[in-house]
Design an enzyme around this catalytic site. Structure first.
Site, PDB file in Angstrom:
ATOM      1  CG  HIS A 311     -14.564 -24.109  19.823  1.00 49.11           C
ATOM      2  ND1 HIS A 311     -14.281 -22.835  19.715  1.00 49.11           N
ATOM      3  CD2 HIS A 311     -14.894 -24.122  21.055  1.00 49.11           C
ATOM      4  CE1 HIS A 311     -14.487 -22.173  20.598  1.00 49.11           C
ATOM      5  NE2 HIS A 311     -14.707 -22.908  21.501  1.00 49.11           N
ATOM      6  CG  ASP A 369     -17.519 -28.905  27.079  1.00 47.12           C
ATOM      7  OD1 ASP A 369     -17.057 -28.703  28.132  1.00 47.12           O
ATOM      8  OD2 ASP A 369     -18.037 -27.986  26.397  1.00 47.12           O
TER       9      ASP A 369
HETATM   10  N1  ACO Z   1     -21.040 -33.117  15.452  1.00 45.17           N
HETATM   11  C1  ACO Z   1     -21.323 -33.383  13.804  1.00 45.17           C
HETATM   12  N2  ACO Z   1     -21.212 -32.234  13.155  1.00 45.17           N
HETATM   13  C2  ACO Z   1     -20.899 -31.147  13.535  1.00 45.17           C
HETATM   14  C3  ACO Z   1     -20.614 -30.986  14.912  1.00 45.17           C
HETATM   15  C4  ACO Z   1     -20.606 -32.005  15.595  1.00 45.17           C
HETATM   16  N3  ACO Z   1     -20.174 -32.003  17.053  1.00 45.17           N
HETATM   17  N4  ACO Z   1     -20.209 -29.571  15.036  1.00 45.17           N
HETATM   18  C5  ACO Z   1     -20.314 -29.127  13.927  1.00 45.17           C
HETATM   19  N5  ACO Z   1     -20.861 -29.935  13.001  1.00 45.17           N
HETATM   20  C6  ACO Z   1     -20.824 -29.585  11.468  1.00 45.17           C
HETATM   21  C7  ACO Z   1     -22.194 -28.720  11.178  1.00 45.17           C
HETATM   22  O1  ACO Z   1     -23.311 -29.652  11.046  1.00 45.17           O
HETATM   23  C8  ACO Z   1     -21.862 -28.290   9.837  1.00 45.17           C
HETATM   24  O2  ACO Z   1     -21.845 -29.205   8.944  1.00 45.17           O
HETATM   25  P1  ACO Z   1     -22.535 -28.664   7.429  1.00 45.17           P
HETATM   26  O3  ACO Z   1     -21.353 -27.624   7.075  1.00 45.17           O
HETATM   27  O4  ACO Z   1     -22.398 -29.856   6.544  1.00 45.17           O
HETATM   28  O5  ACO Z   1     -23.666 -27.857   7.513  1.00 45.17           O
HETATM   29  C9  ACO Z   1     -20.374 -28.128  10.122  1.00 45.17           C
HETATM   30  O6  ACO Z   1     -19.644 -28.799  11.084  1.00 45.17           O
HETATM   31  C10 ACO Z   1     -20.074 -26.439  10.639  1.00 45.17           C
HETATM   32  O7  ACO Z   1     -20.664 -26.310  11.917  1.00 45.17           O
HETATM   33  P2  ACO Z   1     -21.179 -25.226  12.359  1.00 45.17           P
HETATM   34  O8  ACO Z   1     -22.657 -25.625  13.214  1.00 45.17           O
HETATM   35  O9  ACO Z   1     -21.392 -24.181  11.377  1.00 45.17           O
HETATM   36  O10 ACO Z   1     -20.392 -24.695  13.542  1.00 45.17           O
HETATM   37  P3  ACO Z   1     -20.514 -23.774  14.633  1.00 45.17           P
HETATM   38  O11 ACO Z   1     -19.436 -23.003  14.750  1.00 45.17           O
HETATM   39  O12 ACO Z   1     -21.942 -22.820  14.402  1.00 45.17           O
HETATM   40  O13 ACO Z   1     -21.081 -24.596  15.832  1.00 45.17           O
HETATM   41  C11 ACO Z   1     -20.600 -25.690  18.009  1.00 45.17           C
HETATM   42  C12 ACO Z   1     -19.926 -24.971  16.725  1.00 45.17           C
HETATM   43  C13 ACO Z   1     -21.768 -25.273  18.362  1.00 45.17           C
HETATM   44  C14 ACO Z   1     -19.579 -25.885  19.027  1.00 45.17           C
HETATM   45  C15 ACO Z   1     -20.795 -27.204  17.334  1.00 45.17           C
HETATM   46  O14 ACO Z   1     -19.711 -27.614  16.664  1.00 45.17           O
HETATM   47  C16 ACO Z   1     -21.267 -28.208  18.199  1.00 45.17           C
HETATM   48  O15 ACO Z   1     -22.613 -28.108  18.220  1.00 45.17           O
HETATM   49  N6  ACO Z   1     -20.608 -28.997  18.842  1.00 45.17           N
HETATM   50  C17 ACO Z   1     -21.053 -29.968  19.856  1.00 45.17           C
HETATM   51  C18 ACO Z   1     -21.562 -29.400  20.992  1.00 45.17           C
HETATM   52  C19 ACO Z   1     -20.234 -29.036  21.953  1.00 45.17           C
HETATM   53  O16 ACO Z   1     -19.448 -29.797  21.890  1.00 45.17           O
HETATM   54  N7  ACO Z   1     -20.221 -27.483  22.115  1.00 45.17           N
HETATM   55  C20 ACO Z   1     -19.138 -27.508  23.132  1.00 45.17           C
HETATM   56  C21 ACO Z   1     -18.350 -26.215  22.632  1.00 45.17           C
HETATM   57  S1  ACO Z   1     -17.001 -25.770  23.497  1.00 45.17           S
HETATM   58  C22 ACO Z   1     -17.559 -25.027  24.844  1.00 45.17           C
HETATM   59  O17 ACO Z   1     -18.679 -24.233  24.709  1.00 45.17           O
HETATM   60  C23 ACO Z   1     -16.872 -25.096  26.315  1.00 45.17           C
END
Ligand code: ACO
Length: 435
Positions: A311, A369
């Site tokens: 998140h 979720d």
């Molecule tokens: N699985 C694997 N790796 C992940 C995940 C994940 N679900 N989420 C983040 N990461 C990793 C990224 O690849 C990144 O790694 P790095 O530092 O090696 O490059 C690190 O964790 C930081 O992640 P960011 O992408 O910078 O986080 P951001 O805040 O931009 O994204 C998000 C947040 C979009 C929710 C992301 O965690 C994601 O895509 N999660 C899966 C989708 C999801 O469950 N969305 C629902 C969110 S809650 C809602 O909207 C109700």
């Protein structure tokens, strides 16, 4: 503006004698915010923040999140307390009006919402224009946007009464629109709303009932639905809410703005994640396949994410995930579903991921979720409906945030700047001279 200008930060531009003193604004809780509005005037520079991870785009009194502590407050009230003691309709009143209602106020509010549950009869025709297999979110984007063509009398955004009626219309009609999207998919007759039922109950009725026989909504499911709606009602400046605010900042009507919010919610990184979680669990298939799946997730080249994890703001457990995980067990128990394989798989996946260095280092925890899809599936919803249900619940947050924005004298049209890295100015070259 509530921020005091007592503290400030000063930024100096290297190689010049220029500096800019930026006032710090303090909210009720949360980090201070630097007011950078004079930065360009003072130093001729913009700020760069793709994804707005460090940018407050507005002042708001509605919802507060402390991502490190896993705290979520609606108008100051912890989500755990609202989930336990309140109802969705009371939470809707709270989000829209700022205070919990007195009993007469709640009754009046509920009446205001319920008397708008029907759709203009002409909207029925709209559905026929979609393919039978249309995704409910596609239908919702279209039908909600179209509401602005039907309710001309409440489109004046500068009139508080118009705004109030539009808010009632949106909150009231969303369950009808979503339930009909499902009925259209499966070829059953549309069920008209019943205003003698509660908000969540009425939705379940329209979703499940058929005209051929009486239908009684299961009270366990009605309470679970109400809880899910409370948990999804608002979440401060997330992508879809920011989309609603951005669309609204141009003066667009509320129906168009909420349609924009629905489109933004649809993506798998946001509201579409609940549907994606179930697809992911189905793909993993068995506990023994978890290690292989997690290796794929950790491989950056694969672009596979552990859906329902991570998140932007929560770097600790998402408090909504905790509540919904508990509700999930209760609902499955009450429905007599023992040892649901998907829940077992999800629990095991969660356990393994929470002990894996990759996820621990990046502070990736389950979000709302991760479990909402499992509970919704147990309640009989097809996966394609999950995000539509999210949209129904979030409408109250969207419209509250939209109203707050319209009433905020500080708000201007949303118009970010950029750092341009394309070609510098150059002269047009005629076709024969192009190398
Ligand atoms: N699985 C694997 N790796 C992940 C995940 C994940 N679900 N989420 C983040 N990461 C990793 C990224 O690849 C990144 O790694 P790095 O530092 O090696 O490059 C690190 O964790 C930081 O992640 P960011 O992408 O910078 O986080 P951001 O805040 O931009 O994204 C998000 C947040 C979009 C929710 C992301 O965690 C994601 O895509 N999660 C899966 C989708 C999801 O469950 N969305 C629902 C969110 S809650 C809602 O909207 C109700």
């Amino acid at each position: 503006m509530s921020g005091s200008a007592k503290r400030s930060i000063t930024i100096s531009l290297d190689g010049t004698n220029k500096s800019s003193t930026l006032p710090l604004m303090d909210g009720t809780i949360g980090p201070a915010v630097a007011d950078i509005r004079r930065l360009y005037g003072d130093l001729g520079i913009f700020t760069y923040d793709p994804g707005y991870g460090a940018t407050a785009a507005c002042e708001s009194k509605i919802t507060y999140i402390d991502g490190d502590e896993g705290v979520l407050l609606y108008r100051g009230y912890p989500i755990e307390q609202l989930a336990e003691h309140s109802t969705f309709i009371e939470v809707a009143y709270l989000l829209m009006n700022g205070e919990l209602p007195k009993p007469t106020e709640l009754k009046e509010f509920e009446f205001g919402v319920l008397r708008h549950t029907m759709l203009h009869e002409q909207i029925r025709q709209f559905y026929n224009g979609f393919r039978r297999d249309a995704h409910p979110m596609a239908v919702m984007c279209g039908v909600v946007g179209a509401l602005s063509a039907f309710y001309h009398d409440s489109l004046d955004i500068n009139n508080p009464e118009s705004r109030r009626i539009s808010a009632f219309r949106l909150i009231a009609k969303m369950p009808t629109i979503a339930a009909w999207a499902h009925k259209y998919n499966i070829g059953q007759p549309f069920m008209y709303p019943r205003n003698d039922l509660g908000y969540a109950e009425n939705f379940l009725y329209m979703f499940n009932a058929v005209p051929a026989e009486p239908f009684k909504v299961n009270p366990i499911l009605a309470r679970a639905m109400d809880l899910i709606m409370i948990l999804h009602a608002d979440h401060e400046q997330n992508a879809s809410t920011s989309t609603v605010r951005l669309a609204g900042s141009t003066g667009a009507n509320p129906f168009a703005c909420i349609a924009a919010g629905i489109a933004s919610l649809w993506g798998p990184a946001h509201g579409g994640a609940n549907e994606a979680v179930l697809k992911m669990l189905a793909e993993i298939g068995h506990v023994r396949n978890i290690p292989e799946f997690l290796s794929e997730v950790k491989d950056k080249g694969s672009h596979t994410k552990l859906m329902g994890f991570g998140h932007r703001v929560y770097k600790n457990y998402d408090p909504r995930a905790k509540i919904i995980q508990k509700a999930c067990h209760e609902v499955l128990g009450e429905l007599g579903i023992k040892g649901d394989p998907l829940l077992d798989l999800a629990l095991e996946l969660e356990k393994i991921a929470l002990n894996d260095k990759y996820f621990v280092d990046r502070k990736l925890y389950p979000n709302v979720d991760f479990y909402s899809g499992i509970i919704l599936k147990a309640m009989g919803f097809p996966t394609s409906m999950f995000t539509a249900l999210f949209a129904v619940s979030r409408t109250v947050g969207w419209i509250s945030q939209w109203s707050e924005m319209i009433e905020d004298p500080e708000q201007r049209i949303g118009r970010p700047r950029q750092i341009y890295t394309g070609a510098a100015q150059r002269d047009y070259v005629t076709p024969g001279r192009r190398g």
